[in-house]
Motif scaffolding. Sequence first.
Motif, PDB file in Angstrom:
ATOM      1  N   ALA A   1       0.828  -1.209   0.000  1.00  0.00           N
ATOM      2  CA  ALA A   1       0.000   0.000   0.000  1.00  0.00           C
ATOM      3  C   ALA A   1       0.859   1.254   0.000  1.00  0.00           C
ATOM      4  O   ALA A   1       0.579   2.234  -0.727  1.00  0.00           O
ATOM      5  CB  ALA A   1      -0.927   0.000   1.215  1.00  0.00           C
ATOM      6  N   VAL A   2       1.922   1.262   0.808  1.00  0.00           N
ATOM      7  CA  VAL A   2       2.808   2.429   0.887  1.00  0.00           C
ATOM      8  C   VAL A   2       3.420   2.724  -0.475  1.00  0.00           C
ATOM      9  O   VAL A   2       3.404   3.873  -0.947  1.00  0.00           O
ATOM     10  CB  VAL A   2       3.911   2.189   1.939  1.00  0.00           C
ATOM     11  CG1 VAL A   2       5.046   3.212   1.783  1.00  0.00           C
ATOM     12  CG2 VAL A   2       3.335   2.273   3.343  1.00  0.00           C
ATOM     13  N   TYR A   3       3.938   1.712  -1.148  1.00  0.00           N
ATOM     14  CA  TYR A   3       4.627   1.949  -2.422  1.00  0.00           C
ATOM     15  C   TYR A   3       3.653   2.182  -3.569  1.00  0.00           C
ATOM     16  O   TYR A   3       3.974   2.903  -4.522  1.00  0.00           O
ATOM     17  CB  TYR A   3       5.592   0.798  -2.722  1.00  0.00           C
ATOM     18  CG  TYR A   3       6.880   0.976  -1.956  1.00  0.00           C
ATOM     19  CD1 TYR A   3       7.896   1.784  -2.438  1.00  0.00           C
ATOM     20  CD2 TYR A   3       7.049   0.376  -0.716  1.00  0.00           C
ATOM     21  CE1 TYR A   3       9.058   1.977  -1.720  1.00  0.00           C
ATOM     22  CE2 TYR A   3       8.211   0.561   0.019  1.00  0.00           C
ATOM     23  CZ  TYR A   3       9.212   1.369  -0.490  1.00  0.00           C
ATOM     24  OH  TYR A   3      10.356   1.568   0.234  1.00  0.00           O
ATOM     25  N   THR A   4       2.460   1.604  -3.483  1.00  0.00           N
ATOM     26  CA  THR A   4       1.461   1.867  -4.523  1.00  0.00           C
ATOM     27  C   THR A   4       0.981   3.314  -4.451  1.00  0.00           C
ATOM     28  O   THR A   4       0.964   4.033  -5.460  1.00  0.00           O
ATOM     29  CB  THR A   4       0.262   0.921  -4.388  1.00  0.00           C
ATOM     30  OG1 THR A   4       0.720  -0.435  -4.522  1.00  0.00           O
ATOM     31  CG2 THR A   4      -0.770   1.196  -5.464  1.00  0.00           C
ATOM     32  N   VAL A   5       0.597   3.763  -3.262  1.00  0.00           N
ATOM     33  CA  VAL A   5       0.128   5.138  -3.104  1.00  0.00           C
ATOM     34  C   VAL A   5       1.240   6.129  -3.437  1.00  0.00           C
ATOM     35  O   VAL A   5       1.036   7.098  -4.172  1.00  0.00           O
ATOM     36  CB  VAL A   5      -0.388   5.379  -1.664  1.00  0.00           C
ATOM     37  CG1 VAL A   5      -0.699   6.860  -1.442  1.00  0.00           C
ATOM     38  CG2 VAL A   5      -1.634   4.546  -1.414  1.00  0.00           C
ATOM     39  N   GLY A   6       2.452   5.883  -2.908  1.00  0.00           N
ATOM     40  CA  GLY A   6       3.562   6.774  -3.193  1.00  0.00           C
ATOM     41  C   GLY A   6       3.885   6.824  -4.677  1.00  0.00           C
ATOM     42  O   GLY A   6       4.172   7.892  -5.230  1.00  0.00           O
ATOM     43  N   GLY A   7       3.827   5.675  -5.350  1.00  0.00           N
ATOM     44  CA  GLY A   7       4.125   5.632  -6.772  1.00  0.00           C
ATOM     45  C   GLY A   7       3.068   6.303  -7.620  1.00  0.00           C
ATOM     46  O   GLY A   7       3.383   7.022  -8.578  1.00  0.00           O
ATOM     47  N   VAL A   8       1.793   6.094  -7.277  1.00  0.00           N
ATOM     48  CA  VAL A   8       0.710   6.718  -8.040  1.00  0.00           C
ATOM     49  C   VAL A   8       0.804   8.240  -7.963  1.00  0.00           C
ATOM     50  O   VAL A   8       0.575   8.944  -8.947  1.00  0.00           O
ATOM     51  CB  VAL A   8      -0.664   6.223  -7.520  1.00  0.00           C
ATOM     52  CG1 VAL A   8      -1.793   7.082  -8.067  1.00  0.00           C
ATOM     53  CG2 VAL A   8      -0.881   4.765  -7.906  1.00  0.00           C
TER      54      VAL A   8
ATOM     55  N   LEU B   1       2.746   6.433  11.324  1.00  0.00           N
ATOM     56  CA  LEU B   1       3.937   5.874  10.690  1.00  0.00           C
ATOM     57  C   LEU B   1       3.651   5.505   9.239  1.00  0.00           C
ATOM     58  O   LEU B   1       4.454   5.781   8.344  1.00  0.00           O
ATOM     59  CB  LEU B   1       4.402   4.640  11.465  1.00  0.00           C
ATOM     60  CG  LEU B   1       5.520   3.804  10.816  1.00  0.00           C
ATOM     61  CD1 LEU B   1       6.795   4.618  10.684  1.00  0.00           C
ATOM     62  CD2 LEU B   1       5.771   2.533  11.618  1.00  0.00           C
ATOM     63  N   ILE B   2       2.496   4.889   8.985  1.00  0.00           N
ATOM     64  CA  ILE B   2       2.135   4.493   7.621  1.00  0.00           C
ATOM     65  C   ILE B   2       1.993   5.725   6.735  1.00  0.00           C
ATOM     66  O   ILE B   2       2.483   5.767   5.601  1.00  0.00           O
ATOM     67  CB  ILE B   2       0.824   3.682   7.626  1.00  0.00           C
ATOM     68  CG1 ILE B   2       1.005   2.396   8.448  1.00  0.00           C
ATOM     69  CG2 ILE B   2       0.403   3.333   6.204  1.00  0.00           C
ATOM     70  CD1 ILE B   2      -0.284   1.614   8.646  1.00  0.00           C
ATOM     71  N   VAL B   3       1.332   6.761   7.246  1.00  0.00           N
ATOM     72  CA  VAL B   3       1.116   7.984   6.466  1.00  0.00           C
ATOM     73  C   VAL B   3       2.442   8.653   6.124  1.00  0.00           C
ATOM     74  O   VAL B   3       2.689   9.047   4.976  1.00  0.00           O
ATOM     75  CB  VAL B   3       0.202   8.959   7.240  1.00  0.00           C
ATOM     76  CG1 VAL B   3       0.104  10.296   6.500  1.00  0.00           C
ATOM     77  CG2 VAL B   3      -1.180   8.360   7.437  1.00  0.00           C
ATOM     78  N   VAL B   4       3.325   8.773   7.114  1.00  0.00           N
ATOM     79  CA  VAL B   4       4.615   9.417   6.876  1.00  0.00           C
ATOM     80  C   VAL B   4       5.476   8.574   5.935  1.00  0.00           C
ATOM     81  O   VAL B   4       6.211   9.114   5.101  1.00  0.00           O
ATOM     82  CB  VAL B   4       5.336   9.679   8.221  1.00  0.00           C
ATOM     83  CG1 VAL B   4       6.761  10.167   7.984  1.00  0.00           C
ATOM     84  CG2 VAL B   4       4.571  10.717   9.025  1.00  0.00           C
ATOM     85  N   ALA B   5       5.389   7.243   6.033  1.00  0.00           N
ATOM     86  CA  ALA B   5       6.120   6.381   5.101  1.00  0.00           C
ATOM     87  C   ALA B   5       5.637   6.616   3.662  1.00  0.00           C
ATOM     88  O   ALA B   5       6.446   6.652   2.731  1.00  0.00           O
ATOM     89  CB  ALA B   5       5.939   4.917   5.486  1.00  0.00           C
ATOM     90  N   MET B   6       4.339   6.781   3.483  1.00  0.00           N
ATOM     91  CA  MET B   6       3.812   7.094   2.153  1.00  0.00           C
ATOM     92  C   MET B   6       4.357   8.420   1.647  1.00  0.00           C
ATOM     93  O   MET B   6       4.702   8.560   0.464  1.00  0.00           O
ATOM     94  CB  MET B   6       2.282   7.140   2.185  1.00  0.00           C
ATOM     95  CG  MET B   6       1.614   5.787   2.320  1.00  0.00           C
ATOM     96  SD  MET B   6      -0.192   5.926   2.369  1.00  0.00           S
ATOM     97  CE  MET B   6      -0.664   4.208   2.479  1.00  0.00           C
ATOM     98  N   VAL B   7       4.467   9.403   2.550  1.00  0.00           N
ATOM     99  CA  VAL B   7       4.959  10.724   2.144  1.00  0.00           C
ATOM    100  C   VAL B   7       6.424  10.648   1.719  1.00  0.00           C
ATOM    101  O   VAL B   7       6.827  11.256   0.723  1.00  0.00           O
ATOM    102  CB  VAL B   7       4.781  11.749   3.278  1.00  0.00           C
ATOM    103  CG1 VAL B   7       5.439  13.084   2.904  1.00  0.00           C
ATOM    104  CG2 VAL B   7       3.307  11.965   3.581  1.00  0.00           C
ATOM    105  N   THR B   8       7.241   9.889   2.453  1.00  0.00           N
ATOM    106  CA  THR B   8       8.652   9.816   2.075  1.00  0.00           C
ATOM    107  C   THR B   8       8.836   9.105   0.738  1.00  0.00           C
ATOM    108  O   THR B   8       9.684   9.493  -0.074  1.00  0.00           O
ATOM    109  CB  THR B   8       9.498   9.146   3.181  1.00  0.00           C
ATOM    110  OG1 THR B   8      10.872   9.413   2.918  1.00  0.00           O
ATOM    111  CG2 THR B   8       9.299   7.652   3.262  1.00  0.00           C
TER     112      THR B   8
END
Length: 402
Positions: free
Chosen positions: A254-261, A301-308
């Motif tokens: 989820a983190v890498y999908t959202v960050g990538g999109v 933590l999940i939200v900030v990981a998505m942001v980074t």
Amino acid sequence: MSRRSARLSLIFSALGHGYMHLFAAFYFVIVLALEADWGLPYHELVELWTLGALLIGLVAVPAGWLGDRWSTTGMMIVFFLGMGLAGIVCGLVDGPTAMMLGLAAIGVFAAIYHPVGIPWVVKNATAKGKALGINGIFGAVGIAGAGIVAGTLIDLASWRAAFIVPGIVSVVTGLALLACRLLGWIEEPRVEKASEEAHGRGDMLRAFTILLVTMFMMGLVFQATQAALPKVFDLRLRDLAGEGAFGIGAIVAAVYTVGGVMQVLGGHMADRLPLKAVYLGAFLLQVPILALLAALGGVPLIVVAMVTVLLSTGALPAENMMLARYTPDRHRSLAFGVKFVLAFGAAPVAMQIVGFIQGRTGEFVWLFLFLALCAGIAALAAAILPGGLRGSAPQESVQPAE
């Protein structure tokens, strides 16, 4: 360059980006099935990918050189066919030595994509930042989907199918690209106006040297974060993820999908804003975000990981556009080859840093503080890049090659 050619080039490049990252990551799931089938320990089997991973970085420069001297479209056809056939071979082998050689072949052909596929997008696209953002989404989907694709095929059939089915899909895609090229639907672009006309040699040399620093730092931050996040989530999110590996894997995906999109946003900004401002801003924002990542737990933590991840991937369209603008067209694929040697070369350094810090502290607080420092160094370097370059600058005159 016709609109149909530009559209088809983007489609095949995006597919290639997804395939490359899928092939580079799916062995880490396949190895779990091999462990039971071959009766060999995990550490011996996972080390079989070492040579392939190394070759992804080392072969990038000669692959880029061939793209410049021969044909970007031709090299992309070789990429699809070669990587697919290598995957099929891996699905047919019966021992570790043969598997190592098959994985090495995957590494050789996978190395073609970044130094050739990214310049291919730059050469063919009208809105370059937007196209690079869309292309980036497929890379993120490839990373996030590798475990799901391999796991599903293993459960439905066997570990052999997890190699062979993606291999067949890649070969078919390569044959489709070859057909489009032979039919004239995809043209081989040639940029007539060299970059030296728009930028002095001094600016070009300064920009390329600075980009070498920022690209290595970005690679270090991305690779270390990618390696550490699963264990970080395992340590800090067990109440949310539950027992077993599926919950952790789902959060990572989820983190890498959202960050990538969200990389499309970076592409839009690169088209509309000064490239230096977009690039520098991403590094400046990374400093406090990585510092927060050192201390947070739970949903924050999940939200900030998505942001980074968003900031790391969102800076890529601006970086790729600057690298293309400050590189003569005749050396462009070679320049991207150098970039991805640095990007993938940062991986073993990142692995050592992650292991060193976690082994001595049992956590990752100091890792993310160190990565925040790396982002700060990259910001200082980006601040002295030549200014005034905009994504909306008039585009080069591009004509089909004869």
